[in-house]
Write a protein that holds these residues in place. Structure first.
Motif, PDB file in Angstrom:
ATOM      1  N   TYR A 145      68.666  35.645  19.760  1.00  0.00           N
ATOM      2  CA  TYR A 145      69.985  36.075  19.316  1.00  0.00           C
ATOM      3  C   TYR A 145      70.717  34.996  18.514  1.00  0.00           C
ATOM      4  CZ  TYR A 145      69.885  40.417  21.956  1.00  0.00           C
ATOM      5  OH  TYR A 145      69.577  41.673  22.404  1.00  0.00           O
ATOM      6  N   LYS A 146      70.277  33.751  18.667  1.00  0.00           N
ATOM      7  CA  LYS A 146      71.033  32.695  17.999  1.00  0.00           C
ATOM      8  C   LYS A 146      70.186  31.443  17.854  1.00  0.00           C
ATOM      9  CE  LYS A 146      75.459  30.236  18.428  1.00  0.00           C
ATOM     10  NZ  LYS A 146      76.705  30.106  19.210  1.00  0.00           N
ATOM     11  N   VAL A 147      70.367  30.744  16.717  1.00  0.00           N
ATOM     12  CA  VAL A 147      69.840  29.393  16.530  1.00  0.00           C
ATOM     13  C   VAL A 147      71.053  28.479  16.494  1.00  0.00           C
ATOM     14  CG1 VAL A 147      68.509  27.856  15.068  1.00  0.00           C
ATOM     15  CG2 VAL A 147      67.896  30.280  15.195  1.00  0.00           C
ATOM     16  N   LYS A 183      62.164  13.458  26.938  1.00  0.00           N
ATOM     17  CA  LYS A 183      61.596  14.009  28.174  1.00  0.00           C
ATOM     18  C   LYS A 183      60.341  14.845  27.961  1.00  0.00           C
ATOM     19  CE  LYS A 183      65.924  14.225  30.782  1.00  0.00           C
ATOM     20  NZ  LYS A 183      66.752  15.009  31.706  1.00  0.00           N
ATOM     21  N   VAL A 184      59.992  15.151  26.677  1.00  0.00           N
ATOM     22  CA  VAL A 184      58.835  16.012  26.430  1.00  0.00           C
ATOM     23  C   VAL A 184      57.873  15.321  25.459  1.00  0.00           C
ATOM     24  CG1 VAL A 184      60.166  18.120  26.817  1.00  0.00           C
ATOM     25  CG2 VAL A 184      59.971  17.210  24.509  1.00  0.00           C
ATOM     26  N   GLU A 185      56.654  15.845  25.447  1.00  0.00           N
ATOM     27  CA  GLU A 185      55.632  15.317  24.530  1.00  0.00           C
ATOM     28  C   GLU A 185      55.660  16.137  23.239  1.00  0.00           C
ATOM     29  OE1 GLU A 185      50.791  14.741  24.394  1.00  0.00           O
ATOM     30  OE2 GLU A 185      51.795  14.954  26.335  1.00  0.00           O
ATOM     31  N   LEU A 186      55.899  15.459  22.123  1.00  0.00           N
ATOM     32  CA  LEU A 186      56.004  16.122  20.827  1.00  0.00           C
ATOM     33  C   LEU A 186      54.743  15.896  20.007  1.00  0.00           C
ATOM     34  CD1 LEU A 186      59.688  15.084  19.988  1.00  0.00           C
ATOM     35  CD2 LEU A 186      58.900  17.238  20.975  1.00  0.00           C
ATOM     36  N   SER A 187      54.575  16.718  18.966  1.00  0.00           N
ATOM     37  CA  SER A 187      53.369  16.591  18.124  1.00  0.00           C
ATOM     38  C   SER A 187      53.383  15.303  17.308  1.00  0.00           C
ATOM     39  CB  SER A 187      53.264  17.815  17.193  1.00  0.00           C
ATOM     40  OG  SER A 187      54.421  17.889  16.358  1.00  0.00           O
ATOM     41  N   SER A 188      54.581  14.811  17.009  1.00  0.00           N
ATOM     42  CA  SER A 188      54.698  13.522  16.308  1.00  0.00           C
ATOM     43  C   SER A 188      56.081  12.964  16.578  1.00  0.00           C
ATOM     44  CB  SER A 188      54.484  13.704  14.803  1.00  0.00           C
ATOM     45  OG  SER A 188      55.640  14.270  14.205  1.00  0.00           O
ATOM     46  N   GLU A 189      56.251  11.669  16.345  1.00  0.00           N
ATOM     47  CA  GLU A 189      57.546  11.046  16.618  1.00  0.00           C
ATOM     48  C   GLU A 189      58.620  11.519  15.642  1.00  0.00           C
ATOM     49  OE1 GLU A 189      57.720   6.832  15.751  1.00  0.00           O
ATOM     50  OE2 GLU A 189      55.790   6.953  14.709  1.00  0.00           O
ATOM     51  N   HIS A 190      58.212  12.117  14.523  1.00  0.00           N
ATOM     52  CA  HIS A 190      59.178  12.599  13.538  1.00  0.00           C
ATOM     53  C   HIS A 190      59.475  14.094  13.686  1.00  0.00           C
ATOM     54  CE1 HIS A 190      58.755   8.726  11.635  1.00  0.00           C
ATOM     55  NE2 HIS A 190      57.437   8.912  11.485  1.00  0.00           N
ATOM     56  N   ALA A 191      58.925  14.708  14.707  1.00  0.00           N
ATOM     57  CA  ALA A 191      59.116  16.151  14.892  1.00  0.00           C
ATOM     58  C   ALA A 191      60.597  16.480  15.086  1.00  0.00           C
ATOM     59  CB  ALA A 191      58.315  16.639  16.092  1.00  0.00           C
ATOM     60  N   GLU A 192      61.011  17.596  14.512  1.00  0.00           N
ATOM     61  CA  GLU A 192      62.391  18.055  14.656  1.00  0.00           C
ATOM     62  C   GLU A 192      62.433  19.226  15.639  1.00  0.00           C
ATOM     63  OE1 GLU A 192      64.779  18.640  11.189  1.00  0.00           O
ATOM     64  OE2 GLU A 192      63.568  17.237   9.995  1.00  0.00           O
ATOM     65  N   LEU A 193      63.504  19.246  16.445  1.00  0.00           N
ATOM     66  CA  LEU A 193      63.661  20.300  17.457  1.00  0.00           C
ATOM     67  C   LEU A 193      64.836  21.199  17.109  1.00  0.00           C
ATOM     68  CD1 LEU A 193      63.216  18.389  20.863  1.00  0.00           C
ATOM     69  CD2 LEU A 193      61.488  19.557  19.512  1.00  0.00           C
ATOM     70  N   ARG A 194      64.818  22.405  17.675  1.00  0.00           N
ATOM     71  CA  ARG A 194      65.969  23.298  17.601  1.00  0.00           C
ATOM     72  C   ARG A 194      66.106  23.988  18.956  1.00  0.00           C
ATOM     73  NH1 ARG A 194      63.172  27.429  13.397  1.00  0.00           N
ATOM     74  NH2 ARG A 194      61.505  28.213  14.737  1.00  0.00           N
ATOM     75  N   ILE A 195      67.289  24.540  19.184  1.00  0.00           N
ATOM     76  CA  ILE A 195      67.554  25.250  20.436  1.00  0.00           C
ATOM     77  C   ILE A 195      67.972  26.673  20.094  1.00  0.00           C
ATOM     78  CG2 ILE A 195      69.037  25.379  22.482  1.00  0.00           C
ATOM     79  CD1 ILE A 195      69.043  22.377  22.581  1.00  0.00           C
ATOM     80  N   LEU A 196      67.334  27.632  20.781  1.00  0.00           N
ATOM     81  CA  LEU A 196      67.567  29.053  20.538  1.00  0.00           C
ATOM     82  C   LEU A 196      68.207  29.690  21.773  1.00  0.00           C
ATOM     83  CD1 LEU A 196      63.939  29.891  19.320  1.00  0.00           C
ATOM     84  CD2 LEU A 196      65.826  29.076  17.905  1.00  0.00           C
ATOM     85  N   GLU A 197      68.922  30.780  21.552  1.00  0.00           N
ATOM     86  CA  GLU A 197      69.441  31.597  22.646  1.00  0.00           C
ATOM     87  C   GLU A 197      68.583  32.852  22.729  1.00  0.00           C
ATOM     88  OE1 GLU A 197      73.884  32.296  23.361  1.00  0.00           O
ATOM     89  OE2 GLU A 197      73.188  34.171  22.468  1.00  0.00           O
ATOM     90  N   VAL A 198      67.878  33.033  23.860  1.00  0.00           N
ATOM     91  CA  VAL A 198      66.942  34.148  24.032  1.00  0.00           C
ATOM     92  C   VAL A 198      67.450  35.048  25.159  1.00  0.00           C
ATOM     93  CG1 VAL A 198      64.570  34.812  24.576  1.00  0.00           C
ATOM     94  CG2 VAL A 198      65.012  32.745  23.229  1.00  0.00           C
ATOM     95  N   PHE A 199      67.469  36.338  24.889  1.00  0.00           N
ATOM     96  CA  PHE A 199      67.942  37.304  25.885  1.00  0.00           C
ATOM     97  C   PHE A 199      67.080  38.556  25.789  1.00  0.00           C
ATOM     98  CE2 PHE A 199      71.075  40.621  27.287  1.00  0.00           C
ATOM     99  CZ  PHE A 199      71.205  40.168  28.592  1.00  0.00           C
ATOM    100  N   TYR A 200      66.479  38.935  26.916  1.00  0.00           N
ATOM    101  CA  TYR A 200      65.593  40.099  26.962  1.00  0.00           C
ATOM    102  C   TYR A 200      64.579  40.080  25.816  1.00  0.00           C
ATOM    103  CZ  TYR A 200      67.824  42.321  30.915  1.00  0.00           C
ATOM    104  OH  TYR A 200      68.268  42.603  32.187  1.00  0.00           O
TER     105      TYR A 200
END
Length: 715
Positions: free
Chosen positions: A558-560, A537-554
């Motif tokens: 706080y978490k990866v 659903k998003v445009e990445l810098s390359s097809e091999h790019a790796e993603l991560r999801i973070l928990e952000v609060f204020y």
């Protein structure tokens, strides 16, 4: 909306001629001396959602100030009116002065809200005696009327123990209320005219007053006492006896209505001639006479009204009065009618058919009972009517509920309303809403209940068939609401409940938010599945790019999330889920390098220089011997901050909220522990600079990504 409690000083004298009158408007009169004296200070104590107002005033501009706090007026020193109303912070006195304790400071929530200044040259015109002629005529009239009303109420209150309020209901009151303002019982006494009578007044004298007021001769009046029954209904119970009519009003109230003696409630029986014009003497009442009241129901028009009353013999039968009832209703004498007894309505409606061939005594009818009747209906008529008989109509009236529906996305905006029944099932309610919204599938409607205390939608929606009745949807602890919120879903709610929906903000390499994605997956899915969904659903810098999801609060990370973590228990209601590409430098990080937390912060001058984080936090790799000077260049490049702005930034190692400012020659990695490759959120590299981004709205839920609208001031 916020209340600003910052310190703001104001002078006792305000010289607007200073600096060549630059604070005066172009049309100001510059021939007079524009020196103003402070006359009064209006103070607000509290916050934006509530508080208290009071004022400091010096009525004659003397040195003596007065505090006007509701009805209390006290003398005050000038310091209380000025310095103590500047706002800002206050320091509590130390309990142990010998100890080197940091003084505790707190924000003052009482401060000046409005100031009144009087130009010194106009003092005599403004501060002068006010004569009655100075007050506008309409104000004089109003003030006099208010004073007279106040005096009347005071006198009434002082003499209340000497008087009794008598509420007299008649056939006219019953006819005016039944079917319009009330449907059950006979009358709402709060809407019946009352008479304020001295307690020692003889009831005979009260009857004479009724004769004057209502034009009904004393000999044509018969009064009945009302009584509250065990089933919570309220009906005329018995006529006053000859002995009672010889007593005082006060005696009657105390003796006949002990449990409800705030007022004396009476029913006035007035019998009229055939043409309904002239009042007549009440008929003699035999021991087996029963006074019954009658209501008529029209199932086609859904109309309900009071049509009269009559005496019947206990040994008589209902079929003997059918012709009389048809006359009351305006029907032909031979019209077939059905009879029902209205028994009670609290907590449930009880209205049962009456056997026309049984005696009134066998039907357990007594004085004050109510018979409802209607034309007998055919099967075709029954099918055409919503409420074909009296019991079904009264059940509907008892349970009907007007519900206001609002869009969940706009909870403060008025939507539409529907008249429903409290007994409607979950399916009944969503079907009616779907019809109103022209939605083909009612299962795509999702409802959320209303919190009566916060005046907001409840945080969790109502599950599919999760409640039995509409009454359950509207109940909030001990209160009952009339508001529900709705959403129109793109898939049926039962299917959606098997899925987990997460709102994930996707950020680019400069930490800027690009888009907010709604990811919907089966509840047993993992973070890895979410990442795969985001990649499409998003445009990445390359097809091999790796993603991560973070928990952000204020504004802190706080978490990866681990790629194998299940999404079912992840909560995105109160903290933001952020997706981003993992920078190549992190993927290729050597054993002597590590990623550290980097947060933006500023010091709050009103909160004892406490650190306030803002903006988007991020990770950056620091190498073993890397100095701050080198790292700063990489941060500037990553965030693409202009040189002139970046030169104002300060850098600090922040641990547990305490900053230790760094120099360009400091080795950054030496400040951070090597145990955790991503560090701990309470130890971070802080970037101190001004927050120039638009402020987020003050919402608990940070995942909504709503910004405050700018304020526009129009001339």
């Amino acid at each position: 909306m916020v209340k600003i409690n910052d310190r703001y000083e104001f002078p006792l004298e305000l010289d607007l001629d200073r600096e060549n009158g630059k604070y005066l408007s172009p049309e100001a009169d510059r021939t007079v001396r524009n020196l103003y004296m402070l006359h009064s200070v209006l103070v607000h104590s509290g916050g934006v959602h509530g508080g208290h107002y009071y004022a400091f005033i010096r009525p004659t501009l003397s040195d003596q100030w007065y505090k006007f706090d509701d009805e209390r007026v006290t003398k005050e020193e000038v310091k209380r009116a000025l310095e103590e109303q500047y706002g800002g912070e206050e320091e509590l006195p130390q309990m142990n002065p010998g100890l080197n304790n940091t003084p505790f400071r707190f924000t003052k929530y009482s401060n000046a809200y409005m100031l009144v200044y009087i130009r010194q040259s106009d003092k005599e015109k403004v501060i002068c005696n006010v004569d009655e002629k100075d007050i506008a005529e309409h104000l004089r009239v109003r003030l006099k009327r208010e004073q007279e009303e106040k005096e009347r109420k005071r006198k009434e209150k002082a003499e209340a123990h000497l008087y009794t309020i008598i509420k007299v209901a008649s056939d006219d009151d019953l006819a005016a209320q039944v079917g319009k303002e009330i449907f059950f019982d006979l009358v709402d006494h709060d809407k019946v005219p009352g008479f304020r009578i001295q307690k020692q007044t003889l009831f005979k004298a009260f009857k004479e007053e009724i004769a004057k007021e209502l034009g009904i001769p004393v000999e044509c009046q018969r009064f009945w006492i009302w009584a509250k029954r065990q089933n919570h209904t309220y009906r005329p119970n018995r006529p006053l006896t000859e002995f009672e009519e010889l007593q005082s009003v006060g005696y009657l109230k105390e003796s006949s209505n002990k449990a409800y003696n705030a007022e004396l409630k009476l029913f006035l029986e007035v019998n009229r001639s055939k043409d309904q014009r002239l009042p007549q003497r009440p008929p003699d009442r035999a021991k087996d006479d029963i006074l019954l009241f009658f209501k008529l129901y029209d199932p086609i028009k859904e109309e309900f009204r009071y049509v009269g009353r009559t005496f019947v013999k206990a040994s008589g039968k209902p079929r003997e009065i059918l012709e009389r009832l048809n006359e009351m209703a305006g029907f032909s004498p031979n019209q077939e009618i059905d009879l029902f007894e209205e028994i009670k309505f609290d907590p449930t409606v009880m209205c049962e058919p009456i056997d026309k061939n049984s005696t009134f005594k066998a039907c357990q009818l007594e004085d004050g009972d109510i018979i409802c009747f209607q034309k007998s209906t055919s099967d075709e008529q029954i099918a055409a009517c919503r409420f074909p008989d009296v019991p079904s109509f009264l059940e509907y009236v008892h349970n009907r509920q007007v519900v206001h529906f609002r869009r969940l996305e706009a909870p403060k905006e008025e939507g539409f309303f529907l008249e429903l029944s409290k007994q409607h099932t979950y399916d009944d309610v969503v079907e009616r809403v779907a019809v109103e919204l022209n939605v083909d599938d009612p299962s795509k409607i999702r409802l959320t209940a209303h919190n009566c205390y916060s005046q907001q939608p409840k945080p969790q929606p109502i599950k599919y068939r999760g409640v039995d009745r509409l009454s359950d949807m509207l109940q909030h602890y001990t209160q009952v609401s009339d508001i529900l919120y709705y959403e129109v879903l793109d898939i049926p709610l039962p299917e959606l409940q098997c899925l987990k929906t997460l709102k994930v903000a996707f950020h680019n390499n400069r930490t800027e938010e690009v888009s907010v994605l709604s990811i919907r997956l089966p509840k047993q899915s993992t973070i890895g599945d979410v990442i795969n969904e985001i990649k499409g659903k998003v445009e990445l810098s390359s097809e091999h790019a790796e993603l991560r999801i973070l928990e952000v609060f204020y504004h802190k990370i706080y978490k990866v999330f681990n790629a194998n973590e299940k999404i079912e228990n992840i909560n995105d209601q109160y903290w933001t889920l952020r997706a981003e590409e993992i920078p190549q430098e992190e993927l290729q990080m050597g054993p002597n390098s590590r990623a550290i937390h980097v947060y933006h912060f500023a010091r709050d001058p009103n909160q004892n220089q406490l650190l306030q984080n803002f903006g988007e936090p991020f990770f950056i790799v620091v190498h073993e011997e890397e100095t701050l000077a080198t790292l700063k260049e990489r941060i500037k490049k990553k965030l693409q901050v202009p040189d002139d702005e970046f030169s104002k930034w300060k850098f600090a190692f922040v641990s547990l909220g305490r900053p230790d400012y760094l120099h360009d020659s400091d080795v950054v990695a030496s400040r951070f522990s090597k145990r955790d490759p991503y560090g701990a959120w309470e130890h971070y590299l802080g970037l101190e600079h001004a927050d120039t981004a638009p402020k987020r709205s003050h919402q608990t839920n940070q995942s909504r990504h709503v910004y405050e609208k700018p304020v526009r001031i129009y001339n």
